[in-house]
Scaffold this motif. Structure first.
Motif, PDB file in Angstrom:
ATOM      1  N   PHE A  43       0.842  -1.199   0.000  1.00 47.95           N
ATOM      2  CA  PHE A  43       0.000   0.000   0.000  1.00 47.95           C
ATOM      3  C   PHE A  43       0.876   1.248   0.000  1.00 47.95           C
ATOM      4  N   SER A  44       0.265   2.358  -0.353  1.00 49.17           N
ATOM      5  CA  SER A  44       0.978   3.627  -0.423  1.00 49.17           C
ATOM      6  C   SER A  44       0.814   4.396   0.883  1.00 49.17           C
ATOM      7  N   ILE A  45       1.934   4.814   1.473  1.00 51.47           N
ATOM      8  CA  ILE A  45       1.907   5.619   2.699  1.00 51.47           C
ATOM      9  C   ILE A  45       1.777   7.093   2.357  1.00 51.47           C
ATOM     10  N   ASP A  46       2.516   7.507   1.328  1.00 47.45           N
ATOM     11  CA  ASP A  46       2.577   8.921   0.976  1.00 47.45           C
ATOM     12  C   ASP A  46       3.109   9.032  -0.450  1.00 47.45           C
ATOM     13  N   THR A  47       3.243  10.248  -0.937  1.00 49.24           N
ATOM     14  CA  THR A  47       3.800  10.489  -2.267  1.00 49.24           C
ATOM     15  C   THR A  47       4.674  11.745  -2.230  1.00 49.24           C
ATOM     16  N   SER A  48       5.488  11.879  -3.271  1.00 44.79           N
ATOM     17  CA  SER A  48       6.304  13.083  -3.418  1.00 44.79           C
ATOM     18  C   SER A  48       6.562  13.301  -4.903  1.00 44.79           C
ATOM     19  N   ARG A  49       6.861  14.528  -5.257  1.00 46.15           N
ATOM     20  CA  ARG A  49       7.168  14.845  -6.654  1.00 46.15           C
ATOM     21  C   ARG A  49       8.614  14.478  -7.006  1.00 46.15           C
ATOM     22  N   THR A  50       9.481  14.359  -5.997  1.00 47.23           N
ATOM     23  CA  THR A  50      10.898  14.112  -6.248  1.00 47.23           C
ATOM     24  C   THR A  50      11.413  12.983  -5.357  1.00 47.23           C
ATOM     25  N   LEU A  51      12.525  12.387  -5.752  1.00 45.59           N
ATOM     26  CA  LEU A  51      13.143  11.356  -4.921  1.00 45.59           C
ATOM     27  C   LEU A  51      13.715  11.948  -3.644  1.00 45.59           C
ATOM     28  N   ASP A  52      14.230  13.181  -3.718  1.00 43.60           N
ATOM     29  CA  ASP A  52      14.706  13.841  -2.495  1.00 43.60           C
ATOM     30  C   ASP A  52      13.547  14.038  -1.517  1.00 43.60           C
ATOM     31  N   GLY A  53      12.394  14.387  -2.058  1.00 43.77           N
ATOM     32  CA  GLY A  53      11.207  14.534  -1.217  1.00 43.77           C
ATOM     33  C   GLY A  53      10.806  13.211  -0.595  1.00 43.77           C
ATOM     34  N   CYS A  54      10.919  12.134  -1.367  1.00 41.53           N
ATOM     35  CA  CYS A  54      10.624  10.797  -0.841  1.00 41.53           C
ATOM     36  C   CYS A  54      11.562  10.456   0.312  1.00 41.53           C
TER      37      CYS A  54
END
Length: 275
Positions: free
Chosen positions: A195-206
């Motif tokens: 399942f997905s916990i969260d999202t980000s636009r960038t890998l640094d954000g991840c």
């Protein structure tokens, strides 16, 4: 007691890692453009990554039933106890197949456990099982479920393509993700589903969000350690940032059995109590 521990090749662990007990592996099968390979035996991680990045058609299949039956029968005779740990039964049919073999062959000394996860978290659960058994603790699925609950897998991928192809996310969500270039932060729940916990636009954000999630989880466990997992080397700069400051037990390369479903551009870790 004379024990052996068997696990399928979806469990990813550092090459030189020692379990210090007898072990064996049920290798999954990997298909590249319909050609069959034996996971981690007739194809290396790096070879598989290259195939993925070149756009090859990728698929996997559980270990061959007859080969698993032969090993289980053999080890049932040679050892007092055989402990088998598989990838989540929600992600593969391996658990159910082995369970059927055990029942059909009436193998009383084989103990089968569902890791409710995959990759480095399966490895973490395996370590906990070995530690418990070798210290005289009776291991049940209920105890394994406690190991699952008291550890957390967090990982991310650079593309939603493989998750969409494997049915891990819906086509509509994948399309939106592609259009917005969203990268998911993923885990497995207590039942063993992804399942997905969260999202980000960038890998640094991840990386920032994954670190925060892991640090919050670590506040509730004793002496937390992590087992890291990494795909292609281009992910290493992000992976190193993710691990910074954590007590690292070991680092694995993500093998074909897992990379086939999440893609080679993957990294993450499991965090749990010290093994």
């Amino acid at each position: 007691m004379n024990n052996i521990y068997i696990f399928d090749s979806s469990a990813d662990f550092q090459n030189d890692l020692k379990f210090n007990v007898p072990t064996d592996i049920f290798p999954l099968r990997v298909y590249v453009n319909d050609k069959e390979y034996i996971d981690k035996i007739t194809i290396t991680d790096e070879e598989f990554y290259k195939h993925c990045l070149s756009g090859a058609k990728i698929a996997t299949s559980q270990p061959k039933t007859e080969e698993m039956r032969e090993k289980l029968l053999k080890y049932s005779k040679e050892y007092d106890n055989v402990y088998v740990v598989t990838i989540s039964s929600k992600l593969s049919g391996t658990y159910d197949t082995i369970n059927s073999i055990i029942k059909n062959e009436n193998l009383k000394n084989i103990h089968l456990f569902d890791s409710k996860s995959g990759s480095v978290k399966t490895t973490y659960v395996l370590y906990r099982i070995i530690n418990a058994v070798e210290n005289g603790i009776k291991v049940t699925q209920e105890l394994v479920d406690e190991f699952v609950k008291k550890s957390l897998l967090v990982f991310t991928v650079s593309s939603l393509e493989y998750l969409e192809r494997g049915g891990r996310i819906g086509k509509a969500k994948a399309l939106i993700g592609k259009l917005l270039k969203i990268k998911p932060i993923l885990s497995t729940d207590e039942e063993g589903y992804t399942f997905s916990i969260d999202t980000s636009r960038t890998l640094d954000g991840c990386v920032s969000k994954m670190r925060e999630i892991a640090q919050n989880f670590a506040q509730n466990i004793n002496n937390p350690i992590v087992i890291g997992g990494l795909g292609v080397s281009t992910m290493k700069p992000y992976f190193d940032k993710l691990l910074d400051g954590f007590h690292v037990h070991s680092i694995a390369r993500i093998g074909p059995a897992i990379a086939a479903h999440v893609g080679p551009e993957v990294f993450g870790f499991v965090i749990g109590e010290k093994i």
